[in-house]
Design a protein around this motif. Structure first.
Motif, PDB file in Angstrom:
ATOM      1  N   ASP A 131       0.845  -1.194   0.000  1.00 46.16           N
ATOM      2  CA  ASP A 131       0.000   0.000   0.000  1.00 46.16           C
ATOM      3  C   ASP A 131       0.877   1.240   0.000  1.00 46.16           C
ATOM      4  O   ASP A 131       1.861   1.335   0.728  1.00 46.16           O
ATOM      5  CB  ASP A 131      -0.891   0.006   1.246  1.00 46.16           C
ATOM      6  CG  ASP A 131      -1.825  -1.199   1.271  1.00 46.16           C
ATOM      7  OD1 ASP A 131      -2.188  -1.684   0.189  1.00 46.16           O
ATOM      8  OD2 ASP A 131      -2.166  -1.644   2.374  1.00 46.16           O
ATOM      9  N   PRO A 132       0.514   2.245  -0.802  1.00 48.52           N
ATOM     10  CA  PRO A 132       1.297   3.489  -0.787  1.00 48.52           C
ATOM     11  C   PRO A 132       1.070   4.253   0.514  1.00 48.52           C
ATOM     12  O   PRO A 132       0.008   4.225   1.100  1.00 48.52           O
ATOM     13  CB  PRO A 132       0.735   4.259  -1.987  1.00 48.52           C
ATOM     14  CG  PRO A 132      -0.627   3.707  -2.212  1.00 48.52           C
ATOM     15  CD  PRO A 132      -0.566   2.285  -1.762  1.00 48.52           C
ATOM     16  N   THR A 133       2.107   4.944   0.968  1.00 47.16           N
ATOM     17  CA  THR A 133       2.001   5.699   2.195  1.00 47.16           C
ATOM     18  C   THR A 133       1.476   7.108   1.969  1.00 47.16           C
ATOM     19  O   THR A 133       0.998   7.745   2.889  1.00 47.16           O
ATOM     20  CB  THR A 133       3.367   5.782   2.892  1.00 47.16           C
ATOM     21  OG1 THR A 133       4.307   6.323   1.982  1.00 47.16           O
ATOM     22  CG2 THR A 133       3.821   4.402   3.332  1.00 47.16           C
ATOM     23  N   SER A 134       1.562   7.610   0.758  1.00 39.38           N
ATOM     24  CA  SER A 134       1.064   8.955   0.481  1.00 39.38           C
ATOM     25  C   SER A 134      -0.417   8.904   0.102  1.00 39.38           C
ATOM     26  O   SER A 134      -0.868   7.945  -0.523  1.00 39.38           O
ATOM     27  CB  SER A 134       1.883   9.603  -0.646  1.00 39.38           C
ATOM     28  OG  SER A 134       1.739   8.848  -1.818  1.00 39.38           O
ATOM     29  N   PRO A 135      -1.158   9.928   0.445  1.00 37.99           N
ATOM     30  CA  PRO A 135      -2.593   9.911   0.109  1.00 37.99           C
ATOM     31  C   PRO A 135      -2.896  10.126  -1.349  1.00 37.99           C
ATOM     32  O   PRO A 135      -2.264  10.537  -2.171  1.00 37.99           O
ATOM     33  CB  PRO A 135      -3.172  11.052   0.934  1.00 37.99           C
ATOM     34  CG  PRO A 135      -2.026  11.878   1.373  1.00 37.99           C
ATOM     35  CD  PRO A 135      -0.799  11.060   1.232  1.00 37.99           C
TER      36      PRO A 135
END
Length: 77
Positions: free
Chosen positions: A73-77
């Motif tokens: 999962d990406p950490t940035s929104p």
């Protein structure tokens, strides 16, 4: 503030003095000499658990790799 420094000083002194106190109590001669009991049966358990330990260690390593690699999962929104 003074109480915190006093408590830290007491803790430091106790950490330094504890090994010395334990060593002096163990160095005294025992009042009763210990004698080992003789065993009639000798169990040979050495070397038989090596495969089990290796399999468990491999399972833990593989499980850790799966848990680390599963986070995509990406950490940035």
């Amino acid at each position: 503030m003074k109480f915190g420094k006093l408590a830290a000083g007491i803790a430091a002194v106790s950490l330094v003095a504890a090994p010395a106190a334990a060593q002096t109590s163990n160095s005294m001669a025992p009042a009763v000499e210990r004698i080992g009991a003789k065993s009639t049966s000798s169990e040979k358990l050495e070397g038989q658990n090596g495969i089990l330990i290796a399999v468990l260690a491999a399972a833990v390593v593989i499980g850790g790799i799966v848990l680390i690699a599963d986070d995509d999962d990406p950490t940035s929104p």
